[in-house]
Design an enzyme around this catalytic site. Structure first.
Site, short mmCIF file in Angstrom:
data_model
loop_
_atom_site.label_atom_id
_atom_site.label_comp_id
_atom_site.label_asym_id
_atom_site.label_seq_id
_atom_site.Cartn_x
_atom_site.Cartn_y
_atom_site.Cartn_z
N CYS A 105 -10.53 0.15 -0.62
CA CYS A 105 -9.54 0.01 -1.69
C CYS A 105 -8.43 -0.85 -1.10
O CYS A 105 -7.69 -0.39 -0.22
CB CYS A 105 -9.00 1.36 -2.13
SG CYS A 105 -7.60 1.22 -3.25
N CYS A 108 -4.65 0.32 -2.39
CA CYS A 108 -4.14 1.68 -2.18
C CYS A 108 -4.99 2.22 -1.03
O CYS A 108 -5.08 1.58 0.00
CB CYS A 108 -4.33 2.42 -3.51
SG CYS A 108 -3.56 4.02 -3.62
N SER A 109 -5.58 3.37 -1.17
CA SER A 109 -6.62 3.80 -0.22
C SER A 109 -7.57 4.70 -0.98
O SER A 109 -7.99 5.73 -0.47
CB SER A 109 -6.03 4.54 0.98
OG SER A 109 -5.16 3.70 1.71
N CYS A 110 -7.90 4.31 -2.21
CA CYS A 110 -8.70 5.16 -3.09
C CYS A 110 -10.04 5.47 -2.43
O CYS A 110 -10.63 4.62 -1.76
CB CYS A 110 -8.92 4.47 -4.43
SG CYS A 110 -7.35 4.16 -5.27
#
Lengths: 197, 222
Positions: A105, A108-110
């Site tokens: 991601c 973000c850090s999905c």
């Protein structure tokens, strides 16, 4: 910052601030200490890559499950009891002899929490978010994964609402293994796409 | 928002694989502030856009200097301040008390703990794909050039790039609007695949494919 240096530099101030924020809300009775404990325990004990590994192993031994997992991942994962926050819209992407999938991601850090738990630090690092969409083979080589030139690398940037799980190829020589033994071979990184089982 | 968080393709961050990188966190306060963020959100104690959107408002220098969990601390605190749940100076005052050796206040509420786990397990999928989606698998599309002032799910690195619809994922309201409480109708969301050469130009690696899920509003026919 993927590993420790930020933490070491900033630990005391950051820790005190986070601690104080929780304390302010607990003192007012707005947030309960046991609610915080419960959420932490949920992701440390109940939810983690062991969930994703169960789904992968099931798909390896049960063609019907594999079909459902690829065509209707939410429902197929729900069969095993996996679903919820950060996994509302799951996509399962299958590796083959000619395709290797990897997830990231960039914005973000999905990450698919219900099947993989909370992401490793490297997944959240600037280096991974910046590089794997632009030079995936160089990043995979850092993980010790060298793919043949004729394998198509497919990088899935899960910056929207879909959350991805990589379905790796069943390793050669694993024909005699049962579902639980197979699940033990499936590491978290296999399901992100930075390793092979 | 074209902030520091939109980092696909940036140079200079160094290696991905470093010692300690395998762990999700390295100190006990980190999962606690993560959990605190979720709990304050679920309990309606914070205001304004969500945590992710709030973190994107950090000035770029602060964003890059902060660790992942420092960003979460910051966004939780900002949302609580904006709602008026906490007052300016309140966290600093508690920091002084704790630094002075005072025990941290605790609060027990088992019902809240149960609510949190139920909330984590709730399934909220997007709507199914609409029958009248503007594009179908195989269609060529181009990502619009745009410069959104607020939250978006369209990274800079694909803007202006042509790609191919892989599949229709479902229907969802545009986060660029809903983040700010603005009205939006559900619209198709597509998985779109891009050839690496079209995104980045020629490179040293063999051609590869980048795929993203993009809302209809981001796309034009190509």
């Amino acid at each position: 910052m993927s590993a420790g240096h930020h933490h070491e530099r900033a630990a005391s101030a950051a820790e005190l601030r986070a601690h104080a924020l929780e304390a302010v809300l607990a003192e007012r009775g707005l947030v309960s200490t046991d609610a915080i404990d419960a959420v932490v325990a949920y992701y440390e004990q109940d939810v983690g890559p062991q969930n994703g590994a169960r789904a992968v192993a099931r798909a390896w031994v049960d063609d019907g499950y594999r079909e459902r997992l690829l065509a209707h991942p939410n429902e197929a994962l729900d069969e095993l009891g996996f679903g919820g926050m950060e996994g509302h819209n799951m996509a399962v992407v299958a590796n083959s002899e000619t395709v290797h999938n990897v997830i990231v991601c960039t914005l973000c850090s999905c990450y698919p929490w219900p099947v993989l738990g909370l992401p490793p630090s490297w997944y959240k690092s600037e280096a991974y978010r910046a590089r794997v969409v632009a030079e995936p083979r160089a990043v995979l080589r850092e993980f010790g994964l060298a793919l043949a030139d004729d394998v198509e690398v497919r990088v899935w940037d899960s910056s929207a609402e879909m959350r991805y799980l990589v379905l790796p190829l069943r390793p050669a020589g694993s024909e005699g293994l049962g579902e639980e033994e197979l699940a033990a071979r499936v590491t978290r990184d296999c399901m992100i796409g930075t390793a092979l089982p | 928002m074209d902030g520091a968080h939109d980092m696909g393709g940036m140079h200079g961050f160094g290696p991905v694989v470093e010692p300690g990188g395998e762990l999700p966190y390295h100190a006990r306060w980190e999962p606690r502030v993560f959990a605190l963020h979720l709990v304050t959100g679920f309990e309606g104690l914070g205001a304004g856009p969500g945590g992710r959107q709030t973190r994107e408002e950090m000035d770029p220098a602060s964003y890059l200097a902060a660790s992942y969990f420092e960003r979460w601390t910051w966004s939780a605190e900002q949302r609580l301040l904006r709602k008026g749940t906490i007052a300016p100076g309140e966290v600093e005052a508690m920091m002084e008390r704790l630094a002075g050796g005072e025990a941290a206040p605790e609060h027990a509420d088992p019902a809240m703990a149960e609510r949190m786990i139920a909330r984590l397990q709730r399934r909220v999928p997007m709507d199914p794909p609409p029958a009248d989606a503007r594009f179908a698998p195989g269609d060529r599309v181009r990502v619009s050039r745009m410069r959104p002032p607020g939250h978006t799910r369209c990274p800079r690195y694909v803007r202006g790039v042509a790609g191919t619809i892989e599949r229709v994922r479902g229907a969802d309201r545009l986060p660029d609007l809903t983040t700010y409480g603005l009205a939006a109708e559900p619209e198709p969301v597509y998985a779109v695949r891009f050839a690496s050469g079209d995104v980045w130009g020629p490179g040293e690696e063999p051609p590869f494919t980048v795929l993203l899920d993009l809302w209809d509003s981001y796309l034009e026919p190509a």
